[in-house]
Design a protein around this motif. Structure first.
Motif, PDB file in Angstrom:
ATOM      1  N   HIS A 126     -41.427   8.892 -21.470  1.00 59.31           N
ATOM      2  CA  HIS A 126     -41.872   8.965 -20.072  1.00 59.31           C
ATOM      3  C   HIS A 126     -41.989   7.550 -19.488  1.00 59.31           C
ATOM      4  CE1 HIS A 126     -43.932  10.493 -16.534  1.00 59.31           C
ATOM      5  NE2 HIS A 126     -44.863   9.574 -16.733  1.00 59.31           N
ATOM      6  N   ALA A 127     -42.559   6.641 -20.260  1.00 52.12           N
ATOM      7  CA  ALA A 127     -42.683   5.255 -19.805  1.00 52.12           C
ATOM      8  C   ALA A 127     -41.300   4.626 -19.614  1.00 52.12           C
ATOM      9  CB  ALA A 127     -43.507   4.443 -20.802  1.00 52.12           C
ATOM     10  N   LEU A 128     -40.393   4.900 -20.528  1.00 55.56           N
ATOM     11  CA  LEU A 128     -39.034   4.373 -20.411  1.00 55.56           C
ATOM     12  C   LEU A 128     -38.328   4.990 -19.204  1.00 55.56           C
ATOM     13  CD1 LEU A 128     -36.544   2.798 -21.422  1.00 55.56           C
ATOM     14  CD2 LEU A 128     -36.051   4.777 -22.919  1.00 55.56           C
ATOM     15  N   TYR A 129     -38.404   6.286 -19.071  1.00 54.95           N
ATOM     16  CA  TYR A 129     -37.730   6.980 -17.971  1.00 54.95           C
ATOM     17  C   TYR A 129     -38.217   6.458 -16.624  1.00 54.95           C
ATOM     18  CZ  TYR A 129     -35.471  10.893 -15.558  1.00 54.95           C
ATOM     19  OH  TYR A 129     -34.663  11.669 -14.757  1.00 54.95           O
ATOM     20  N   GLY A 130     -39.478   6.083 -16.563  1.00 58.26           N
ATOM     21  CA  GLY A 130     -40.055   5.566 -15.327  1.00 58.26           C
ATOM     22  C   GLY A 130     -39.449   4.255 -14.860  1.00 58.26           C
ATOM     23  N   VAL A 131     -38.847   3.489 -15.761  1.00 58.80           N
ATOM     24  CA  VAL A 131     -38.256   2.203 -15.366  1.00 58.80           C
ATOM     25  C   VAL A 131     -36.732   2.256 -15.313  1.00 58.80           C
ATOM     26  CG1 VAL A 131     -40.223   0.863 -16.234  1.00 58.80           C
ATOM     27  CG2 VAL A 131     -38.231   1.237 -17.728  1.00 58.80           C
ATOM     28  N   LEU A 132     -36.151   3.422 -15.578  1.00 59.24           N
ATOM     29  CA  LEU A 132     -34.703   3.539 -15.494  1.00 59.24           C
ATOM     30  C   LEU A 132     -34.253   3.597 -14.041  1.00 59.24           C
ATOM     31  CD1 LEU A 132     -33.921   6.221 -18.267  1.00 59.24           C
ATOM     32  CD2 LEU A 132     -33.797   3.720 -18.463  1.00 59.24           C
ATOM     33  N   SER A 133     -33.066   3.083 -13.785  1.00 56.79           N
ATOM     34  CA  SER A 133     -32.465   3.188 -12.459  1.00 56.79           C
ATOM     35  C   SER A 133     -32.039   4.645 -12.248  1.00 56.79           C
ATOM     36  CB  SER A 133     -31.244   2.272 -12.351  1.00 56.79           C
ATOM     37  OG  SER A 133     -30.190   2.758 -13.180  1.00 56.79           O
ATOM     38  N   ASP A 134     -31.706   4.979 -11.016  1.00 52.52           N
ATOM     39  CA  ASP A 134     -31.232   6.334 -10.736  1.00 52.52           C
ATOM     40  C   ASP A 134     -29.965   6.647 -11.540  1.00 52.52           C
ATOM     41  OD1 ASP A 134     -33.344   6.784  -9.024  1.00 52.52           O
ATOM     42  OD2 ASP A 134     -32.186   6.379  -7.191  1.00 52.52           O
ATOM     43  N   GLU A 135     -29.083   5.654 -11.663  1.00 54.52           N
ATOM     44  CA  GLU A 135     -27.862   5.842 -12.445  1.00 54.52           C
ATOM     45  C   GLU A 135     -28.201   6.121 -13.908  1.00 54.52           C
ATOM     46  OE1 GLU A 135     -23.985   3.346 -14.075  1.00 54.52           O
ATOM     47  OE2 GLU A 135     -25.239   2.447 -12.527  1.00 54.52           O
ATOM     48  N   GLN A 136     -29.123   5.349 -14.467  1.00 54.10           N
ATOM     49  CA  GLN A 136     -29.515   5.547 -15.859  1.00 54.10           C
ATOM     50  C   GLN A 136     -30.201   6.902 -16.056  1.00 54.10           C
ATOM     51  OE1 GLN A 136     -31.726   1.830 -15.882  1.00 54.10           O
ATOM     52  NE2 GLN A 136     -30.645   1.247 -17.769  1.00 54.10           N
ATOM     53  N   LYS A 137     -31.010   7.298 -15.087  1.00 53.76           N
ATOM     54  CA  LYS A 137     -31.661   8.614 -15.175  1.00 53.76           C
ATOM     55  C   LYS A 137     -30.622   9.727 -15.186  1.00 53.76           C
ATOM     56  CE  LYS A 137     -36.092   7.325 -13.193  1.00 53.76           C
ATOM     57  NZ  LYS A 137     -37.029   7.442 -12.067  1.00 53.76           N
ATOM     58  N   ALA A 138     -29.595   9.587 -14.360  1.00 57.67           N
ATOM     59  CA  ALA A 138     -28.530  10.594 -14.326  1.00 57.67           C
ATOM     60  C   ALA A 138     -27.818  10.664 -15.673  1.00 57.67           C
ATOM     61  CB  ALA A 138     -27.547  10.289 -13.201  1.00 57.67           C
ATOM     62  N   ILE A 139     -27.592   9.506 -16.274  1.00 53.86           N
ATOM     63  CA  ILE A 139     -26.964   9.464 -17.597  1.00 53.86           C
ATOM     64  C   ILE A 139     -27.877  10.140 -18.617  1.00 53.86           C
ATOM     65  CG2 ILE A 139     -26.258   7.940 -19.494  1.00 53.86           C
ATOM     66  CD1 ILE A 139     -25.416   5.904 -17.266  1.00 53.86           C
TER      67      ILE A 139
END
Length: 157
Positions: A126-139
């Protein structure tokens, strides 16, 4: 719990499941050959985990700015694998002398350890996902969804 977090933990679930299966299959052996085989299996699992961590890092395109959260997530994966491995080794050594009631409790303890480990992993993800870019979240969304679908398909064949 957030559905995505559950999906995001699928790779870890698969890893822990594979660790659990292989750790269960190996029982403590009093001879050196058995110990060597156990050590080789433990090294294979550790190598697999490190490979998986490197693959996720590359696929998610983790940046230097995200390294603190990534490192925490990877450490949680390693810690969980270590605690799971140790718990299965301990159970494997004790199992031959356990009665049915004790064996059932030891299995429940393993299930609780798994649940506790997944909570830790979900929190670090959750902490990692919170700092991902939108592109990274989509991946990540696609990657973890696909892996969970594959896991589901394999289990229901």
């Amino acid at each position: 719990m957030n559905t995505f977090v559950l999906k995001a933990t699928a790779p870890a679930l698969l890893l822990l499941a594979s660790l659990s299966i292989s750790a269960t299959a190996q029982t403590a052996s009093p001879n050196h050959a058995g110990t060597r085989v156990s050590e080789q299996k433990a090294q294979k699992r550790a190598d697999y985990l490190e490979k998986r961590i490197r693959e996720l890092h590359a696929k998610l395109k983790i940046t230097d700015k995200q390294s603190t959260q990534w490192d925490a997530y990877a450490k949680t994966m390693r810690d969980n694998a270590d605690s799971t491995d140790q718990a299965f080794r301990d159970r494997g050594q004790k199992l031959p002398t356990l009665n049915a009631d004790e064996a059932m409790k030891s299995y429940a303890d393993l299930a609780q350890l798994h649940a506790d480990n997944m909570k830790k992993l979900a929190a670090s993800f959750h902490a990692l996902y919170g700092v991902l870019s939108d592109e990274q979240k989509a991946i990540a969304d696609k990657l973890f969804r696909h892996e969970q679908e594959e896991h589901h398909h394999r289990r229901h064949k």
